[in-house]
Design a protein around this motif. Structure first.
Motif, PDB file in Angstrom:
ATOM      1  N   LEU A 159       0.825  -1.210   0.000  1.00 53.07           N
ATOM      2  CA  LEU A 159       0.000   0.000   0.000  1.00 53.07           C
ATOM      3  C   LEU A 159       0.864   1.266   0.000  1.00 53.07           C
ATOM      4  N   ASN A 160       2.171   1.062  -0.012  1.00 54.37           N
ATOM      5  CA  ASN A 160       3.133   2.176   0.033  1.00 54.37           C
ATOM      6  C   ASN A 160       2.967   3.030   1.287  1.00 54.37           C
ATOM      7  N   LYS A 161       2.677   2.349   2.407  1.00 51.66           N
ATOM      8  CA  LYS A 161       2.518   3.057   3.676  1.00 51.66           C
ATOM      9  C   LYS A 161       3.648   2.723   4.662  1.00 51.66           C
ATOM     10  N   SER A 162       4.661   2.005   4.200  1.00 48.83           N
ATOM     11  CA  SER A 162       5.786   1.681   5.084  1.00 48.83           C
ATOM     12  C   SER A 162       6.435   2.971   5.573  1.00 48.83           C
ATOM     13  N   GLY A 163       6.740   2.998   6.875  1.00 52.25           N
ATOM     14  CA  GLY A 163       7.313   4.201   7.464  1.00 52.25           C
ATOM     15  C   GLY A 163       6.259   5.199   7.915  1.00 52.25           C
ATOM     16  N   ILE A 164       5.027   4.988   7.482  1.00 48.81           N
ATOM     17  CA  ILE A 164       3.908   5.837   7.902  1.00 48.81           C
ATOM     18  C   ILE A 164       3.001   5.040   8.836  1.00 48.81           C
ATOM     19  N   TRP A 165       2.641   3.823   8.417  1.00 44.43           N
ATOM     20  CA  TRP A 165       1.899   2.908   9.269  1.00 44.43           C
ATOM     21  C   TRP A 165       2.866   1.854   9.800  1.00 44.43           C
ATOM     22  N   PHE A 166       2.735   1.493  11.053  1.00 45.56           N
ATOM     23  CA  PHE A 166       3.641   0.506  11.624  1.00 45.56           C
ATOM     24  C   PHE A 166       2.956  -0.249  12.757  1.00 45.56           C
ATOM     25  N   ILE A 167       3.514  -1.401  13.099  1.00 44.80           N
ATOM     26  CA  ILE A 167       3.013  -2.237  14.190  1.00 44.80           C
ATOM     27  C   ILE A 167       4.022  -2.161  15.328  1.00 44.80           C
ATOM     28  N   PRO A 168       3.667  -1.529  16.446  1.00 45.13           N
ATOM     29  CA  PRO A 168       4.612  -1.420  17.562  1.00 45.13           C
ATOM     30  C   PRO A 168       4.771  -2.747  18.294  1.00 45.13           C
ATOM     31  N   ARG A 169       5.881  -2.887  18.980  1.00 47.60           N
ATOM     32  CA  ARG A 169       6.114  -4.094  19.779  1.00 47.60           C
ATOM     33  C   ARG A 169       5.081  -4.188  20.897  1.00 47.60           C
ATOM     34  N   GLU A 170       4.722  -3.052  21.482  1.00 51.76           N
ATOM     35  CA  GLU A 170       3.704  -3.047  22.529  1.00 51.76           C
ATOM     36  C   GLU A 170       3.077  -1.662  22.614  1.00 51.76           C
ATOM     37  N   SER A 171       1.851  -1.622  23.036  1.00 50.67           N
ATOM     38  CA  SER A 171       1.152  -0.362  23.290  1.00 50.67           C
ATOM     39  C   SER A 171      -0.098  -0.676  24.079  1.00 50.67           C
ATOM     40  N   ILE A 172      -0.607   0.318  24.779  1.00 56.52           N
ATOM     41  CA  ILE A 172      -1.832   0.165  25.558  1.00 56.52           C
ATOM     42  C   ILE A 172      -2.853   1.168  25.041  1.00 56.52           C
ATOM     43  N   VAL A 173      -4.045   0.696  24.729  1.00 56.42           N
ATOM     44  CA  VAL A 173      -5.126   1.545  24.235  1.00 56.42           C
ATOM     45  C   VAL A 173      -6.017   1.918  25.409  1.00 56.42           C
ATOM     46  N   LYS A 174      -6.105   3.215  25.682  1.00 60.00           N
ATOM     47  CA  LYS A 174      -6.978   3.716  26.740  1.00 60.00           C
ATOM     48  C   LYS A 174      -8.363   3.961  26.157  1.00 60.00           C
ATOM     49  N   THR A 175      -9.390   3.375  26.751  1.00 62.55           N
ATOM     50  CA  THR A 175     -10.739   3.497  26.212  1.00 62.55           C
ATOM     51  C   THR A 175     -11.348   4.860  26.536  1.00 62.55           C
ATOM     52  N   SER A 176     -12.448   5.166  25.868  1.00 61.86           N
ATOM     53  CA  SER A 176     -13.035   6.502  25.952  1.00 61.86           C
ATOM     54  C   SER A 176     -13.414   6.906  27.363  1.00 61.86           C
ATOM     55  N   GLU A 177     -13.975   5.970  28.132  1.00 58.75           N
ATOM     56  CA  GLU A 177     -14.425   6.312  29.476  1.00 58.75           C
ATOM     57  C   GLU A 177     -13.280   6.325  30.488  1.00 58.75           C
ATOM     58  N   GLY A 178     -12.100   5.859  30.054  1.00 65.19           N
ATOM     59  CA  GLY A 178     -10.914   5.943  30.888  1.00 65.19           C
ATOM     60  C   GLY A 178     -10.806   4.902  31.978  1.00 65.19           C
ATOM     61  N   LYS A 179     -11.702   3.901  31.970  1.00 61.09           N
ATOM     62  CA  LYS A 179     -11.676   2.881  33.017  1.00 61.09           C
ATOM     63  C   LYS A 179     -11.004   1.589  32.578  1.00 61.09           C
ATOM     64  N   SER A 180     -10.653   1.510  31.288  1.00 63.52           N
ATOM     65  CA  SER A 180     -10.055   0.290  30.762  1.00 63.52           C
ATOM     66  C   SER A 180      -8.850   0.628  29.894  1.00 63.52           C
ATOM     67  N   GLY A 181      -7.920  -0.330  29.837  1.00 57.60           N
ATOM     68  CA  GLY A 181      -6.751  -0.200  28.985  1.00 57.60           C
ATOM     69  C   GLY A 181      -6.387  -1.556  28.429  1.00 57.60           C
ATOM     70  N   TYR A 182      -6.306  -1.660  27.098  1.00 56.63           N
ATOM     71  CA  TYR A 182      -6.085  -2.951  26.457  1.00 56.63           C
ATOM     72  C   TYR A 182      -4.772  -2.962  25.680  1.00 56.63           C
ATOM     73  N   GLU A 183      -4.136  -4.132  25.636  1.00 53.52           N
ATOM     74  CA  GLU A 183      -2.927  -4.334  24.835  1.00 53.52           C
ATOM     75  C   GLU A 183      -3.275  -5.301  23.712  1.00 53.52           C
ATOM     76  N   PRO A 184      -3.598  -4.782  22.532  1.00 49.86           N
ATOM     77  CA  PRO A 184      -4.048  -5.659  21.441  1.00 49.86           C
ATOM     78  C   PRO A 184      -2.950  -6.623  20.991  1.00 49.86           C
ATOM     79  N   ASP A 185      -3.386  -7.745  20.419  1.00 47.02           N
ATOM     80  CA  ASP A 185      -2.423  -8.685  19.847  1.00 47.02           C
ATOM     81  C   ASP A 185      -1.677  -8.028  18.694  1.00 47.02           C
ATOM     82  N   ILE A 186      -2.395  -7.272  17.871  1.00 45.32           N
ATOM     83  CA  ILE A 186      -1.789  -6.526  16.766  1.00 45.32           C
ATOM     84  C   ILE A 186      -2.482  -5.173  16.680  1.00 45.32           C
ATOM     85  N   ILE A 187      -1.705  -4.118  16.548  1.00 45.06           N
ATOM     86  CA  ILE A 187      -2.273  -2.796  16.337  1.00 45.06           C
ATOM     87  C   ILE A 187      -1.432  -2.075  15.295  1.00 45.06           C
ATOM     88  N   VAL A 188      -2.101  -1.496  14.297  1.00 44.75           N
ATOM     89  CA  VAL A 188      -1.426  -0.717  13.263  1.00 44.75           C
ATOM     90  C   VAL A 188      -1.645   0.758  13.579  1.00 44.75           C
TER      91      VAL A 188
END
Length: 207
Positions: free
Chosen positions: A61-90
């Motif tokens: 898609l010619n998005k290398s260097g723009i889109w990437f998959i991090p080794r780890e990250s935590i997604v904070k949800t909208s209400e702020g009470k949950s945080g998830y570490e997805p198996d894969i996140i772009v």
């Protein structure tokens, strides 16, 4: 899945508590810190294969260097009470400038930073089909995949008789529209139109 702590905590308390260089994964579920099953065996192989083929699609898609998959990250949800570490996140590198906690803590709070989230179903299948589904939708995550390679999910989600299924959720007018793929059906991804594998090719990675 076993709970690490049962006392309700805030998201910030969870991040402060999270052990440095932990060999165990934790998530915050509505204020409760939960020890997550570490990806092993088939789960680990599916996730690793998914990272590889999604990276291939990003390159096409010619998005290398723009889109990437991090080794780890935590997604904070909208209400702020949950945080998830997805198996894969772009993630979209160009949007991370708006993430105040990315550089220091690898925390994602804004849906615009996320191009795709993939969760591989384990024994805690209700998290993927109920909890994360609704909260990713509420956040505005544009595309969310559930890879259910062992057909663990409830019949209401993957049919009766149950069979291995990949569910692709695409956000339309604030709600997820779901398309499911099985056997030799080619996966259609609005975010990654260059992705050409079938569901069975992904499931075969566990063998």
């Amino acid at each position: 899945m076993s709970q690490a702590l049962t006392k309700p905590v805030t998201f910030d308390e969870f991040i402060e508590w999270y052990p440095a260089d932990s060999q165990v994964r934790y998530e915050l579920h509505d204020g409760v810190i939960v020890e997550m099953p570490k990806p092993r065996g088939k789960h680990s192989k599916i996730a690793g294969f998914g990272i590889s083929v999604i990276n291939d699609a990003i390159k096409l898609l010619n998005k290398s260097g723009i889109w990437f998959i991090p080794r780890e990250s935590i997604v904070k949800t909208s209400e702020g009470k949950s945080g998830y570490e997805p198996d894969i996140i772009v993630l979209d590198e160009t949007s991370l400038v708006n993430e105040p906690r990315w550089e220091s803590e690898s925390i994602i709070e804004l849906a615009d930073s996320v191009k795709l989230i993939v969760e591989v179903v384990n024994t805690n299948w209700r998290d993927e089909y109920y909890r994360k589904y609704s909260q990713y939708e509420e956040m505005g995550i544009q595309e969310y995949w559930i890879i259910d390679y062992d057909a663990l999910g409830g019949k209401r989600f993957i049919g009766d008789p149950k069979q291995p299924t990949i569910s692709v959720h695409n956000l339309i007018d604030g709600e997820y529209e779901i398309t499911q793929f099985r056997n030799n059906e080619q996966i259609i991804s609005p975010t990654l139109p260059t992705f050409t594998l079938t569901a069975q090719q992904i499931f075969n990675a566990r063998l």
